[in-house]
Design an enzyme around this catalytic site. Structure first.
Site, PDB file in Angstrom:
ATOM      1  N   GLU A  15      14.481   3.480   8.656  1.00 35.07           N
ATOM      2  CA  GLU A  15      13.293   3.851   7.882  1.00 35.07           C
ATOM      3  C   GLU A  15      13.616   4.969   6.904  1.00 35.07           C
ATOM      4  OE1 GLU A  15       9.373   6.161   7.363  1.00 35.07           O
ATOM      5  OE2 GLU A  15      11.376   6.770   7.974  1.00 35.07           O
ATOM      6  N   SER A 213     -10.793  -1.139 -23.887  1.00 34.11           N
ATOM      7  CA  SER A 213     -12.071  -0.999 -23.201  1.00 34.11           C
ATOM      8  C   SER A 213     -11.927  -1.295 -21.707  1.00 34.11           C
ATOM      9  CB  SER A 213     -13.100  -1.959 -23.806  1.00 34.11           C
ATOM     10  OG  SER A 213     -14.289  -1.965 -23.043  1.00 34.11           O
ATOM     11  N   ASP A 251     -10.109 -16.845   7.407  1.00 35.79           N
ATOM     12  CA  ASP A 251      -9.085 -17.028   6.381  1.00 35.79           C
ATOM     13  C   ASP A 251      -9.460 -16.267   5.101  1.00 35.79           C
ATOM     14  OD1 ASP A 251      -7.483 -18.559   7.965  1.00 35.79           O
ATOM     15  OD2 ASP A 251      -8.017 -20.475   7.062  1.00 35.79           O
ATOM     16  N   HIS A 274       0.282  -3.827  -5.696  1.00 39.74           N
ATOM     17  CA  HIS A 274      -1.154  -3.733  -5.429  1.00 39.74           C
ATOM     18  C   HIS A 274      -1.878  -3.088  -6.600  1.00 39.74           C
ATOM     19  CE1 HIS A 274      -4.844  -3.413  -3.110  1.00 39.74           C
ATOM     20  NE2 HIS A 274      -4.251  -3.993  -2.090  1.00 39.74           N
TER      21      HIS A 274
END
Length: 330
Positions: A15, A213, A251, A274
């Site tokens: 890690e 915008s 789902d 993301h």
């Protein structure tokens, strides 16, 4: 007891060397995870203080986290729950409820949420960062970070470790065994609205001055909020014996997080995808809301090139609208 859904217990190598173990595993199993993984629960530093629980999570975890926290006793107070101490000591400046930080980088949840779009959570007992403005507890990554230090100083009776274990267990049970996944989609809509209002306040005038915008993003967020309200209302009295309908609803809940991923990634880093929460290009450790827009503004200001800003605003509008469509009633 056999849970309705499979539970995998994972321990990651390397890690500290760049999240190597978890990243390799997610990449190797990407297709299966994208199709089947409901959520990922991360526990890195279980106890780094004894002030309050501190949580970083996708908004999909809000309902389950609050439910678990109300059931577990906090070692800090007599007849006080984790929820009580959390809400008193780390309240949200926006809602007054216990504050849940957006997921940063820095631990093994990153690849799950950023690459595979799997809803994730990371939490630990933390110190008071207001009275002790440190990046981490004093012994962190030193030769003094030992079992003896934990036993003598940080958690002498291991009460906080037990509390973290109970929270982990209750979260796992909710997501592994409840017929209907414990997700309130309006929690996501609320979070997006709160953080977009901040981004808009700080950047809308600047973007407008360059012909960009945010109106389409606002419209998409409005559509997403309306879809969440309708969806949550439609499943409030679901018949859990209707197996096909239950599977369809679950789902939709599971795939909601996937809808926020930008396929090509954020500016300058294809692995962070993301659209709502990810590390900034200028800070790869903490989390930034609407990172693509924020980074594109920095690029525009530093390079006098606003084409990336146009692209990232378009990405945000498109993906939030797509997320709304994933919740469409069928």
């Amino acid at each position: 007891w056999r849970p309705r859904r499979t539970i995998k217990f994972c321990s990651w190598d390397a890690e500290e060397f760049g999240l190597i173990g978890s990243t390799e595993w997610v990449e190797e199993n990407a297709k299966e995870l994208e199709q089947r993984a409901v959520t990922y629960i991360n526990c890195d530093l279980a106890v780094i203080g004894n002030y309050s629980i501190g949580v970083q999570a996708s908004p999909t975890f809000t309902k389950a986290l609050y439910a678990a926290a109300k059931r577990v006793k906090d070692p800090n107070g007599v007849n006080k729950s984790v929820f009580d101490i959390w809400s008193a000591r780390i309240p949200s400046p926006f809602t007054g409820k216990p504050f849940i930080f957006l997921l940063p980088s820095g631990s093994d949840h990153k690849t799950f949420i950023q690459s595979a779009g799997i809803s994730s959570v990371n939490f630990a007992y933390v110190f008071n960062s207001l009275t002790s403005p440190l990046s981490n507890y004093p012994a962190y990554h030193t030769r003094y970070d030992t079992f003896d230090y934990i036993q003598r100083t940080l958690d002498p009776h291991f009460a906080f470790h037990v509390t973290v274990g109970r929270m982990l267990m209750l979260l796992t049970v909710q997501f592994a065994d409840y017929p209907l996944l414990p997700i309130n989609t309006m929690d996501y809509a609320e979070s997006i609205n709160i953080y977009f209002s901040q981004v808009s306040k700080n950047s809308e005038a600047l973007l407008k001055s360059h012909g960009i915008s945010l109106d389409y993003v606002k419209s998409a967020i409005g559509n997403f909020t309306a879809a969440c309200k309708l969806f949550d209302s439609s499943i409030s009295n679901i018949n859990v014996n209707d197996i096909l309908k239950l599977r369809r609803i679950n789902d939709q809940l599971m795939y909601l997080e996937r809808a926020f991923l930008i396929p090509e990634g954020l500016p300058g880093r294809s692995y962070d995808k993301h659209v709502f929460m990810a590390p900034s290009i200028r800070d790869q450790y903490t989390s930034t809301p609407f990172p693509g827009i924020v980074d594109a503004i920095f690029i525009g200001l530093s390079q006098n090139n606003w084409e990336e800003a146009k692209k990232q605003v378009s990405n945000a509008a498109y993906l939030i609208q797509s997320a709304a469509k994933t919740l469409a009633l069928i």
